[in-house]
Structures are given as C-alpha cells and as structure tokens.
Motif scaffolding. Structure first.
Motif, PDB file in Angstrom:
ATOM      1  N   LYS A 129       0.685  -1.092  -0.161  1.00  0.00           N
ATOM      2  CA  LYS A 129      -0.168   0.683  -0.345  1.00  0.00           C
ATOM      3  C   LYS A 129       0.497   1.027   0.269  1.00  0.00           C
ATOM      4  O   LYS A 129       1.892   1.289   0.378  1.00  0.00           O
ATOM      5  N   THR A 130       0.377   2.585  -0.430  1.00  0.00           N
ATOM      6  CA  THR A 130       1.116   4.197  -0.888  1.00  0.00           C
ATOM      7  C   THR A 130       1.639   4.059   0.624  1.00  0.00           C
ATOM      8  O   THR A 130       0.608   4.180   1.372  1.00  0.00           O
ATOM      9  N   ASN A 131       2.756   4.435   1.043  1.00  0.00           N
ATOM     10  CA  ASN A 131       2.923   5.726   2.327  1.00  0.00           C
ATOM     11  C   ASN A 131       2.817   4.752   3.894  1.00  0.00           C
ATOM     12  O   ASN A 131       2.594   4.397   4.533  1.00  0.00           O
ATOM     13  N   GLU A 132       2.656   2.574   2.760  1.00  0.00           N
ATOM     14  CA  GLU A 132       2.764   2.189   4.442  1.00  0.00           C
ATOM     15  C   GLU A 132       4.432   1.383   4.294  1.00  0.00           C
ATOM     16  O   GLU A 132       4.513   0.751   3.662  1.00  0.00           O
ATOM     17  N   TYR A 133       5.007   1.127   5.271  1.00  0.00           N
ATOM     18  CA  TYR A 133       6.533   1.340   6.223  1.00  0.00           C
ATOM     19  C   TYR A 133       6.666  -0.215   7.244  1.00  0.00           C
ATOM     20  O   TYR A 133       6.346   0.263   7.913  1.00  0.00           O
ATOM     21  N   TYR A 134       7.339  -1.533   7.467  1.00  0.00           N
ATOM     22  CA  TYR A 134       7.231  -1.648   7.789  1.00  0.00           C
ATOM     23  C   TYR A 134       9.048  -1.718   8.265  1.00  0.00           C
ATOM     24  O   TYR A 134      10.146  -1.614   7.857  1.00  0.00           O
ATOM     25  N   ILE A 135       8.819  -1.436   9.593  1.00  0.00           N
ATOM     26  CA  ILE A 135      10.646  -0.624  10.695  1.00  0.00           C
ATOM     27  C   ILE A 135      10.237  -1.864  11.457  1.00  0.00           C
ATOM     28  O   ILE A 135       9.481  -2.202  12.355  1.00  0.00           O
ATOM     29  N   PHE A 136      11.790  -2.699  11.552  1.00  0.00           N
ATOM     30  CA  PHE A 136      11.793  -3.567  12.470  1.00  0.00           C
ATOM     31  C   PHE A 136      13.466  -2.874  13.647  1.00  0.00           C
ATOM     32  O   PHE A 136      13.931  -2.725  12.482  1.00  0.00           O
ATOM     33  N   THR A 137      13.530  -3.151  14.597  1.00  0.00           N
ATOM     34  CA  THR A 137      14.794  -3.320  15.378  1.00  0.00           C
ATOM     35  C   THR A 137      15.945  -4.186  14.970  1.00  0.00           C
ATOM     36  O   THR A 137      15.192  -5.682  14.743  1.00  0.00           O
ATOM     37  N   GLN A 138      16.855  -3.772  15.628  1.00  0.00           N
ATOM     38  CA  GLN A 138      18.567  -4.325  14.970  1.00  0.00           C
ATOM     39  C   GLN A 138      19.006  -5.091  15.370  1.00  0.00           C
ATOM     40  O   GLN A 138      20.084  -3.474  15.937  1.00  0.00           O
ATOM     41  N   GLU A 139      20.044  -5.521  16.728  1.00  0.00           N
ATOM     42  CA  GLU A 139      20.832  -5.321  17.263  1.00  0.00           C
ATOM     43  C   GLU A 139      22.193  -5.559  16.322  1.00  0.00           C
ATOM     44  O   GLU A 139      22.092  -6.701  16.037  1.00  0.00           O
ATOM     45  N   LEU A 140      23.043  -4.606  16.565  1.00  0.00           N
ATOM     46  CA  LEU A 140      24.206  -4.593  15.589  1.00  0.00           C
ATOM     47  C   LEU A 140      25.326  -5.870  16.691  1.00  0.00           C
ATOM     48  O   LEU A 140      25.414  -5.336  17.597  1.00  0.00           O
ATOM     49  N   ASN A 141      25.859  -6.856  15.691  1.00  0.00           N
ATOM     50  CA  ASN A 141      27.322  -7.599  16.529  1.00  0.00           C
ATOM     51  C   ASN A 141      28.710  -6.731  16.778  1.00  0.00           C
ATOM     52  O   ASN A 141      28.860  -6.628  16.005  1.00  0.00           O
ATOM     53  N   ASN A 176      -1.394   9.740   4.546  1.00  0.00           N
ATOM     54  CA  ASN A 176      -1.553   9.375   5.181  1.00  0.00           C
ATOM     55  C   ASN A 176      -0.165   8.142   5.928  1.00  0.00           C
ATOM     56  O   ASN A 176      -0.177   7.476   4.269  1.00  0.00           O
ATOM     57  N   VAL A 177       0.647   7.910   6.756  1.00  0.00           N
ATOM     58  CA  VAL A 177       1.709   7.310   6.322  1.00  0.00           C
ATOM     59  C   VAL A 177       1.339   6.264   7.781  1.00  0.00           C
ATOM     60  O   VAL A 177       0.587   6.311   8.920  1.00  0.00           O
ATOM     61  N   THR A 178       1.468   4.898   7.193  1.00  0.00           N
ATOM     62  CA  THR A 178       1.455   3.758   8.522  1.00  0.00           C
ATOM     63  C   THR A 178       2.216   3.023   8.696  1.00  0.00           C
ATOM     64  O   THR A 178       2.918   2.982   7.917  1.00  0.00           O
ATOM     65  N   ILE A 179       3.073   3.023   9.570  1.00  0.00           N
ATOM     66  CA  ILE A 179       4.556   2.751  10.156  1.00  0.00           C
ATOM     67  C   ILE A 179       3.381   1.501  10.732  1.00  0.00           C
ATOM     68  O   ILE A 179       2.876   1.408  12.227  1.00  0.00           O
ATOM     69  N   HIS A 180       4.255  -0.138  10.456  1.00  0.00           N
ATOM     70  CA  HIS A 180       3.818  -1.251  11.026  1.00  0.00           C
ATOM     71  C   HIS A 180       5.408  -1.398  11.738  1.00  0.00           C
ATOM     72  O   HIS A 180       6.796  -1.528  11.409  1.00  0.00           O
ATOM     73  N   PHE A 181       5.377  -1.250  13.617  1.00  0.00           N
ATOM     74  CA  PHE A 181       6.942  -1.284  14.378  1.00  0.00           C
ATOM     75  C   PHE A 181       6.954  -2.366  15.226  1.00  0.00           C
ATOM     76  O   PHE A 181       5.936  -2.333  15.594  1.00  0.00           O
ATOM     77  N   TYR A 182       8.082  -2.724  14.504  1.00  0.00           N
ATOM     78  CA  TYR A 182       8.672  -3.971  15.379  1.00  0.00           C
ATOM     79  C   TYR A 182       9.920  -4.081  16.510  1.00  0.00           C
ATOM     80  O   TYR A 182      11.137  -3.436  15.301  1.00  0.00           O
ATOM     81  N   ASN A 183       9.903  -4.595  17.391  1.00  0.00           N
ATOM     82  CA  ASN A 183      10.779  -4.828  18.280  1.00  0.00           C
ATOM     83  C   ASN A 183      11.144  -6.655  18.589  1.00  0.00           C
ATOM     84  O   ASN A 183      10.541  -6.865  18.558  1.00  0.00           O
ATOM     85  N   GLU A 221      14.488 -10.955  24.887  1.00  0.00           N
ATOM     86  CA  GLU A 221      14.037 -10.429  25.995  1.00  0.00           C
ATOM     87  C   GLU A 221      12.888  -9.394  26.006  1.00  0.00           C
ATOM     88  O   GLU A 221      13.632  -8.436  25.726  1.00  0.00           O
ATOM     89  N   ALA A 222      12.072  -9.746  26.749  1.00  0.00           N
ATOM     90  CA  ALA A 222      10.780  -8.659  27.226  1.00  0.00           C
ATOM     91  C   ALA A 222      11.401  -7.159  27.696  1.00  0.00           C
ATOM     92  O   ALA A 222      10.806  -6.204  27.499  1.00  0.00           O
ATOM     93  N   ALA A 228       8.241  -3.613  24.396  1.00  0.00           N
ATOM     94  CA  ALA A 228       8.812  -4.375  24.950  1.00  0.00           C
ATOM     95  C   ALA A 228       9.078  -5.750  23.992  1.00  0.00           C
ATOM     96  O   ALA A 228       8.825  -5.581  22.758  1.00  0.00           O
ATOM     97  N   GLY A 229      10.409  -6.153  23.418  1.00  0.00           N
ATOM     98  CA  GLY A 229      11.429  -7.152  23.063  1.00  0.00           C
ATOM     99  C   GLY A 229      10.348  -8.335  22.987  1.00  0.00           C
ATOM    100  O   GLY A 229       9.220  -8.781  23.709  1.00  0.00           O
ATOM    101  N   GLY A 230      10.183  -8.016  21.099  1.00  0.00           N
ATOM    102  CA  GLY A 230       8.815  -9.716  20.719  1.00  0.00           C
ATOM    103  C   GLY A 230       7.561  -8.666  20.715  1.00  0.00           C
ATOM    104  O   GLY A 230       6.398  -9.776  19.700  1.00  0.00           O
ATOM    105  N   GLU A 231       7.458  -6.989  20.955  1.00  0.00           N
ATOM    106  CA  GLU A 231       5.850  -6.849  20.323  1.00  0.00           C
ATOM    107  C   GLU A 231       5.649  -5.680  19.471  1.00  0.00           C
ATOM    108  O   GLU A 231       7.171  -5.403  18.873  1.00  0.00           O
ATOM    109  N   ASN A 232       4.796  -5.721  19.278  1.00  0.00           N
ATOM    110  CA  ASN A 232       4.710  -5.029  17.620  1.00  0.00           C
ATOM    111  C   ASN A 232       3.858  -4.062  17.522  1.00  0.00           C
ATOM    112  O   ASN A 232       2.417  -4.218  18.766  1.00  0.00           O
ATOM    113  N   LYS A 233       3.402  -2.992  17.430  1.00  0.00           N
ATOM    114  CA  LYS A 233       2.544  -1.590  16.936  1.00  0.00           C
ATOM    115  C   LYS A 233       2.545  -1.090  15.610  1.00  0.00           C
ATOM    116  O   LYS A 233       3.857  -0.602  15.353  1.00  0.00           O
TER     117      LYS A 233
END
Length: 154
Positions: free
Chosen positions: A50-62, A87-94, A98-99, A118-123
């Motif tokens: 969909k237009t202006n729909e973004y998926y953002i994940f957290t990432q721990e670098l090594n 209209n901007v939609t963000i799917h944010f994933y931690n 670890e919670a 918390a770790g494992g949640e998304n919004k």
C-alpha cells in the motif's frame, strides 16, 4: 612569413574553432530541448504494498556496546519520504527476544509520538503528514545510533 599570412591563418583558425563550438552547441541543443520538455519525476512504490505503508524492525548489531561506548541498535528503515497530506502507516516491530530489551519509535513536534515496545512486541499506527520538512524519529533508549529521517515534501 608576412603579417598578412599570419593574420589569415589566425583568422582561419578562429573561424574553424567557432564552427566547432557552434556545431557542438547545435548537437547539444536537441538534448537540452528534449530535457526541458520532459514531465516531472514520477515516484513508483514497491509492487504489492500500500502507498505510504512502512515496516520498521529493530536490529541489534554484532558489536561490543561496552567497548564502543555507544548503543549498537538500529532501525532497519532509516529514510521515509512522503508528501504533505499523505496518510503514513508504520508497522513497528521490536525484534528483541528479551522482553526487557525495550525500543521506541519516537518523534517530537509536530508529529509528537512515542511508541514504547517490549522485546517481541509490535505496533501499527497511522498519522497524517501535514507539515513539510525533515523530522527525526528515534529510540529514546538507543541514541545516538537508533535514528531515522522522515522527509515530508510539498
């Protein structure tokens, strides 16, 4: 050689150089005309999204955070470009396992938001990009490494 011969040779050289420059200009002119007649740049999104729909994940670098002295977490998407009124939609994933490993998606005015997961949640959240300019989004726990940029074009 007489001065008349030198003047004639110089004259021929100058004339020849003018012709070369003029010819080169004439060769470039259609390109310039074509470029000025082209329409504005069009933007095409990824197929199937969909237009202006973004998926953002957290990432721990090594990397050794203690040794470096800075956080080594990042967002997987660090640049978002939209237009005013979108209209901007963000799917944010931690993605942390670890919670207790919390991350936020935060922005200051005018978009004031702070989604703390918390770790494992998304919004998933949506907002209207109603102010033109560049805005930083960041994790309140992992500055200065965990930042991104929202650009709202006119």
């Amino acid at each position: 050689m007489s001065t008349d011969t030198l003047d004639a040779k110089s004259s021929i050289k100058v004339t020849f150089m003018v012709l070369i420059v003029f010819s080169g200009f004439m060769l470039l002119m259609p390109t310039v005309i074509m470029a000025s007649n082209q329409s504005s740049v069009s933007e095409i999104g990824a197929p199937g999204l969909k237009t202006n729909e973004y998926y953002i994940f957290t990432q721990e670098l090594n990397a050794d955070e203690q040794k470096l002295g800075v956080s080594v977490a990042v967002y997987t998407l660090t640049n978002i470009i939209v237009h005013k009124g979108d209209n901007v939609t963000i799917h944010f994933y931690n993605t942390a396992e670890e919670a207790s490993d919390r991350h936020t998606f935060s922005m200051q005015s005018p978009y004031k938001m702070n989604y703390d997961l918390a770790g494992g949640e998304n919004k998933t959240f949506t907002f209207k990009a109603d102010t033109v300019g560049g805005f930083t989004y960041y994790c309140t726990y992992d500055l200065p490494s965990m930042i991104g940029h929202l650009e709202v074009l006119p």
